[in-house]
Design an enzyme around this catalytic site. Structure first.
Site, PDB file in Angstrom:
ATOM      1  N   ASN A 207       0.861  -1.191   0.000  1.00 40.08           N
ATOM      2  CA  ASN A 207       0.000   0.000   0.000  1.00 40.08           C
ATOM      3  C   ASN A 207       0.897   1.240   0.000  1.00 40.08           C
ATOM      4  OD1 ASN A 207      -1.855   2.002   0.465  1.00 40.08           O
ATOM      5  ND2 ASN A 207      -2.324   1.375   2.585  1.00 40.08           N
TER       6      ASN A 207
ATOM      7  N   LYS B 154       0.119   4.233  -0.377  1.00 40.94           N
ATOM      8  CA  LYS B 154      -0.553   5.442   0.148  1.00 40.94           C
ATOM      9  C   LYS B 154      -0.320   6.598  -0.836  1.00 40.94           C
ATOM     10  CE  LYS B 154      -0.162   3.421   4.648  1.00 40.94           C
ATOM     11  NZ  LYS B 154      -0.176   3.563   6.093  1.00 40.94           N
TER      12      LYS B 154
ATOM     13  N   HIS C 136      -9.662   1.360   4.627  1.00 37.12           N
ATOM     14  CA  HIS C 136      -8.377   1.469   5.328  1.00 37.12           C
ATOM     15  C   HIS C 136      -8.571   2.433   6.502  1.00 37.12           C
ATOM     16  CE1 HIS C 136      -4.301   2.704   6.241  1.00 37.12           C
ATOM     17  NE2 HIS C 136      -3.915   1.567   5.697  1.00 37.12           N
TER      18      HIS C 136
ATOM     19  N   GLU D  16      -6.976   4.832   7.568  1.00 34.46           N
ATOM     20  CA  GLU D  16      -6.784   6.264   7.260  1.00 34.46           C
ATOM     21  C   GLU D  16      -8.038   6.826   6.580  1.00 34.46           C
ATOM     22  OE1 GLU D  16      -3.038   5.769   5.258  1.00 34.46           O
ATOM     23  OE2 GLU D  16      -2.186   5.190   7.190  1.00 34.46           O
TER      24      GLU D  16
ATOM     25  N   GLU E 170      -5.757  -4.808  10.481  1.00 35.47           N
ATOM     26  CA  GLU E 170      -4.718  -3.816  10.744  1.00 35.47           C
ATOM     27  C   GLU E 170      -5.059  -3.055  12.025  1.00 35.47           C
ATOM     28  OE1 GLU E 170      -2.537  -2.547   6.886  1.00 35.47           O
ATOM     29  OE2 GLU E 170      -4.367  -1.376   7.031  1.00 35.47           O
TER      30      GLU E 170
ATOM     31  N   GLY F  18       2.044   2.381  10.782  1.00 35.45           N
ATOM     32  CA  GLY F  18       2.992   3.480  10.635  1.00 35.45           C
ATOM     33  C   GLY F  18       3.655   3.895  11.931  1.00 35.45           C
TER      34      GLY F  18
ATOM     35  N   SER G 274       3.069  -1.985  10.444  1.00 34.69           N
ATOM     36  CA  SER G 274       4.510  -2.001  10.723  1.00 34.69           C
ATOM     37  C   SER G 274       5.195  -3.327  10.367  1.00 34.69           C
ATOM     38  CB  SER G 274       4.787  -1.624  12.184  1.00 34.69           C
ATOM     39  OG  SER G 274       4.363  -0.293  12.425  1.00 34.69           O
TER      40      SER G 274
HETATM   41  P1  PGA Z   1       2.614   0.394   7.684  1.00 40.08           P
HETATM   42  O1  PGA Z   1       1.177   0.635   6.996  1.00 40.08           O
HETATM   43  O2  PGA Z   1       3.150  -0.903   7.148  1.00 40.08           O
HETATM   44  O3  PGA Z   1       3.435   1.585   7.275  1.00 40.08           O
HETATM   45  O4  PGA Z   1       2.372   0.332   9.158  1.00 40.08           O
HETATM   46  C1  PGA Z   1       0.274  -0.425   6.800  1.00 40.08           C
HETATM   47  C2  PGA Z   1      -0.983   0.084   6.166  1.00 40.08           C
HETATM   48  O5  PGA Z   1      -1.406   1.201   6.483  1.00 40.08           O
HETATM   49  O6  PGA Z   1      -1.608  -0.599   5.329  1.00 40.08           O
END
Ligand code: PGA
Length: 259
Positions: A6, A8, A92, A94, A179, A185, A222
């Site tokens: 992903n 983003k 997601h 976000e 998640e 993140g 992460s």
């Molecule tokens: P990350 O993000 O691996 O940077 O924690 C995962 C995601 O948001 O899908």
């Protein structure tokens, strides 16, 4: 093992092309089949062009549930599918948190994505506050029930045994990404016990609610080459949804090769 990257809101079309070129150089055919790139929608063409002729799948990070209309700034699922996307993330964290997306909209998106022939990857997960208040399962249950509502609607009155008697097929086509919001993140990956418990519970919920046993469940939050091997061994972890570590070919392949 699936590794979905992903990206983003990162990379220009040019950078996306360079990434794919270098991925094609470094990965073997088996590895390429296990990777799904999720670039920003405006990079889809560049990824498609660069991946031409290779068995590399890609998808989108979001879509609108309507086919067309007065929705300034949005992209329909059908346009994304037309551009070669085979998968689309839905809900997601976000999108849920920063863009206030509600389950009601997400349920419509799941259906819109399915209708185009793409695979919806429904993202679910609890916040730290919810985990600490011992609400993880109730949050996951509500996100699953609400997000998958439209798919389940037709058979929700029937028990699994009744469906078996009637020879009804289990629901297929949707994927889940677990998640935990506190792990995204932050560098704070969920521990093996937490992932084992959540994935086991999601797997049972899906089976009890008419979804095919093999519905893939990805873990995200992460994930890095250093922690992927331990998580990949756990039951019902079918792959990873990776943010930060998917931006470099080396770490993306490092995750795939860590198992
Ligand atoms: P990350 O993000 O691996 O940077 O924690 C995962 C995601 O948001 O899908």
């Amino acid at each position: 093992m699936i590794v979905a990257g992903n990206w983003k809101m990162n990379k220009t079309p040019e950078e996306a092309k360079q990434f794919v070129a270098s991925l094609l150089e470094q990965a073997n055919a088996t590895e390429l089949r296990e990777i799904i790139l999720l670039p920003p929608a405006l990079c889809l063409s560049a990824v498609r062009e660069a991946a031409k002729g290779a068995k590399l799948s890609f998808g989108a990070q979001n879509c609108h549930f309507e086919k067309s209309g007065a929705f300034t700034g949005e992209n329909s699922a059908s346009v994304l599918a037309h551009m070669g996307a085979e998968y689309c993330l839905v809900g997601h964290s976000e999108r849920r948190q920063l863009f206030c997306e509600k389950d009601e909209f997400l349920a419509k998106k799941v259906v819109a994505v399915e209708e185009t022939g793409m695979v919806p990857i429904l993202c679910i997960g609890e916040t730290l506050q919810e985990r600490e208040a011992d609400r993880t399962k109730s949050v996951l249950e509500s996100q699953l029930r609400e997000g998958l509502k439209s798919l389940m609607m037709e058979d929700e009155v029937l028990e699994m045994s009744e469906k078996d008697d009637l020879g009804m097929d289990p629901l297929t086509g949707v994927w889940i990404a677990y998640e935990p919001v506190w792990a995204i993140g932050t560098g704070r990956v969920a521990g093996p016990d937490q992932v084992r418990e959540a994935h086991g519970w999601i797997h049972s919920w899906l089976a009890e609610n008419g979804f095919v046993e093999s519905t893939p469940i990805l873990y995200g939050g992460s994930v890095k080459p250093e922690n992927a091997a331990e998580l990949a061994k756990l039951p019902h972890v079918d792959g990873f949804l990776v943010g930060g570590a998917s931006l470099e070919v080396k770490s993306l392949l490092g995750i795939l090769r860590s198992k």
